[in-house]
Design an enzyme around this catalytic site. Structure first.
Site: not given
Ligand code: AGP
Length: 615
Positions: A27, A78, A104, A488, A492, A495, A511, A610
């Site tokens: 997290r 974080w 948090n 997506e 991936k 990230e 374009h 996360k």
């Molecule tokens: C996904 O790989 C990411 N870490 C991130 O984009 C994530 O999908 C986004 O923060 C949304 O999170 P959620 O689905 O828990 O709302």
């Protein structure tokens, strides 16, 4: 974002806290710290130990200390307010050091509270918003001499979100916990009382937990837990039984969580579909709580979500519009709430969130409900805020996802959204029961098709990863479903590997983005068999002509694609509607391989968390 743990009981607190913090590290991992109570003379003091970096650093530090404390709180952070540093790491203490807090969330009025507290003589030692809690509790304690009352009084001043745990040297063995818009779970085990921001940190001790509601407080002591409301009145909250196993949240022999979770996807497809087709051939999604007649009046849909969940929404749009013929817009939750979307009583908002606690998505849900929309949640976390604040919910059955990059939850989201699209298609009379049954079974077949990719395509994926490894940038392209899959795929890759990547609808290349192409530039193309296959191939020819290195995701048996592609990853033949489920999987594996080749930590990419519980 960030993780909280707390323990008071018979065991050595530092061991319980470190075990919990390690489970929560996904997290947030900028810094970690604990506050431990220690007897001194006739009284008690609170020792705070904090380290920048991962929990392992804190663990080594604590291992050198002979600390038999049986009560403490811990945190993995974080950064939101203030850089990652020891001073900004939690726990934070009051001026006299007798009160320590972990938190948090975000305190929206922290600047104002801090100015007031400073004017009254409080000295701050961090840049965090959290520290105001320590000083507010200190002030209230001076008059109440009761930690529970002092925490309640402090919360009354705070505007914003908090999951909070506090200890006070004058009340040894007591942990006071509060919650507003940030998850807090409390549980009682044989060896004491536990609190955490996520059930995964206390599942070893107990499977019966209380998920605190907003405005509820818990006072933990070694011998028991007392729950109160904001006025201090005793309450009896509902107990939730956790039926998943901790093994499901551990690596199970895989080198990292990301790989383990990618490999769980065939199961996720199966589990998400279990019990969904009634013997009469109709879909069974009773928990949505709307009859066919009520579904039939829906005339506009917004899918709101962030990141990967947003991409699941893009896939859903294609299905909903095609099968139910309902106009569907997909919006980043962070944008949706700041404009003025057209919402009527016949508007359905579908909120997609793995964690169920993303701040932007939650805020958008609240906004949509105020404006009169029905809200369905698609989430992976039982009892999460998204589940609780929606009119109906579909759970994605991915089980706990630990790697920061969403993989299995994405597949669970697509399957759940596909079910919703089928249901709407049936309710609108656009799909017959027979068609729904056929599509449902084909959807289920994707489980075996994903497995087939694992069985046959790992070498091809490895080769493709080698082709990307040294690149400066990569482009993902596709059309229709292929475009959504590309978005997506690019997310991936960037990230987890920190390689810059962009995704474009293939027709848009000419374009602008085609200017990026130079010899050797990797272009990853979704060229599975679909109505736009020929068009994508034409777009790829334009890239080939400029020297791009083309990696194609193609349908098994398509040998022609080899004429323009340098590398081909094959996907079993599947209806275009379901291609996202299969084609996304090799892109996840590709991203992971590239990341490992570049020396990245695939489970905990830098700067990410996360659950994104700040806006
Ligand atoms: C996904 O790989 C990411 N870490 C991130 O984009 C994530 O999908 C986004 O923060 C949304 O999170 P959620 O689905 O828990 O709302």
């Amino acid at each position: 974002m960030c993780g909280i743990v707390g323990y008071t009981g018979l065991d050595t607190a530092k061991d319980v806290l470190i075990t919990g913090l390690k489970r929560l590290e996904y997290r947030g991992y900028d810094s970690a710290g604990v506050a431990l109570e220690r007897a001194e003379g006739d009284g008690c003091v609170v020792d705070i130990v904090r380290r920048v970096g991962k929990v392992a650093g804190l663990e080594s530090e604590l291992a050198q200390r002979d600390d038999a404390s049986t009560c403490g709180i811990g945190h993995t952070r974080w950064a939101t307010h203030g850089v990652p540093s020891v001073a900004n790491a939690h726990p934070h203490a009051s001026c006299d050091g007798r009160i320590a807090v972990v938190h948090n969330g975000i305190i929206e009025n922290f600047a104002e509270l801090r100015a007031d507290l400073e004017a009254r003589g409080h000295v701050f030692s961090s840049q965090t918003d959290t520290e105001v809690f320590a000083h507010l509790i200190e002030e209230a304690y001076a008059t109440t001499h009761d930690l529970a009352a002092a925490v309640r009084a402090a919360c009354a001043h705070v505007v914003g979100a908090y999951g909070l745990a506090a200890v006070c040297a004058d009340e040894p063995g007591v942990i006071m916990v509060a919650r507003k818009d940030s998850p807090i779970v409390v549980g009682r085990g044989e060896r004491g009382s536990y609190v955490a921001s996520d059930v995964i940190a206390l599942i070893d001790a107990t499977r019966d937990v209380v998920v605190l509601e907003d405005g509820q407080f818990a006072r933990l002591a070694p011998e028991g837990i007392e729950y109160t409301d904001a006025e201090g009145r005793l309450i009896e909250p509902a107990v939730t039984h956790i039926d998943w196993d901790i093994d499901m949240a551990e690596k199970g022999g895989y080198p990292d969580f990301m790989l383990k979770e990618i490999y769980e996807q065939p199961r996720v497809v199966r589990d998400t579909l279990v019990g969904r087709l009634a013997p009469n051939g109709e879909l069974d999604i009773d928990e949505l709580g709307l009859s066919f007649e009520e579904l039939n009046v829906i005339d506009r849909i917004y899918v709101i979500a962030c990141g990967t969940s947003y991409h699941a929404g893009l896939i859903a749009k294609n299905l909903i519009e095609s099968w139910a013929r309902i106009p569907c817009e997909v919006e980043a939750a962070s944008e949706f709430r700041y404009r003025d979307p057209i919402i009527t009583p016949s508007t359905l908002v579908v909120a997609v969130s793995q964690s169920g606690e993303t701040a932007d998505t939650l805020a958008a849900i609240r906004d949509a409900r105020i404006k009169g929309a029905k809200v369905f949640g698609i989430t992976n976390v039982i009892g999460s805020p998204v589940a609780r604040e929606s009119d109906g919910v579909i759970y994605t059955k991915a089980n706990k996802e630990i790697a920061v990059a969403s993989t299995k939850s994405f597949i669970g989201q697509i399957v759940s959204l596909t079910l919703l699209a089928l249901l709407l298609g049936q309710a609108k009379g656009r799909l017959t029961t027979g068609q729904v049954r056929m599509l449902f079974h084909e959807l289920g077949d994707t489980s075996a098709q994903i497995q087939r990719i694992f069985d046959t395509q790992l070498d091809a994926i490895h080769e493709a990863a080698c082709a990307c490894q040294g690149a400066q940038s990569a482009l993902f392209v596709g059309r229709g479903m292929g475009a959504a899959i590309s978005y997506e795929g690019a997310l991936k890759l960037k990230e987890v590997s920190y390689l810059h990547a962009e995704a474009y609808a293939a027709g848009e290349m000419k374009h602008g983005p085609i200017a990026l192409i130079e010899p050797g530039f990797p272009v990853i193309a979704v060229t599975t068999k679909s109505p736009t296959y020929d068009k994508v191939v034409s777009n790829l020819k334009e890239c080939e002509a400029r020297g791009a290195r083309i990696i194609a995701l193609a349908t098994e048996g398509d040998e022609d694609i080899r004429r323009i592609a340098d590398h081909v990853i094959y996907i079993p033949p599947v209806r275009d509607a379901f291609s996202a489920i299969t084609a996304s999987v090799p892109l996840q594996l590709l991203a992971r391989e590239v990341a490992l080749m570049r020396g990245c930590n695939v489970d905990q990419p830098r700067n990410l968390a996360k659950s994104v519980t700040v806006e």
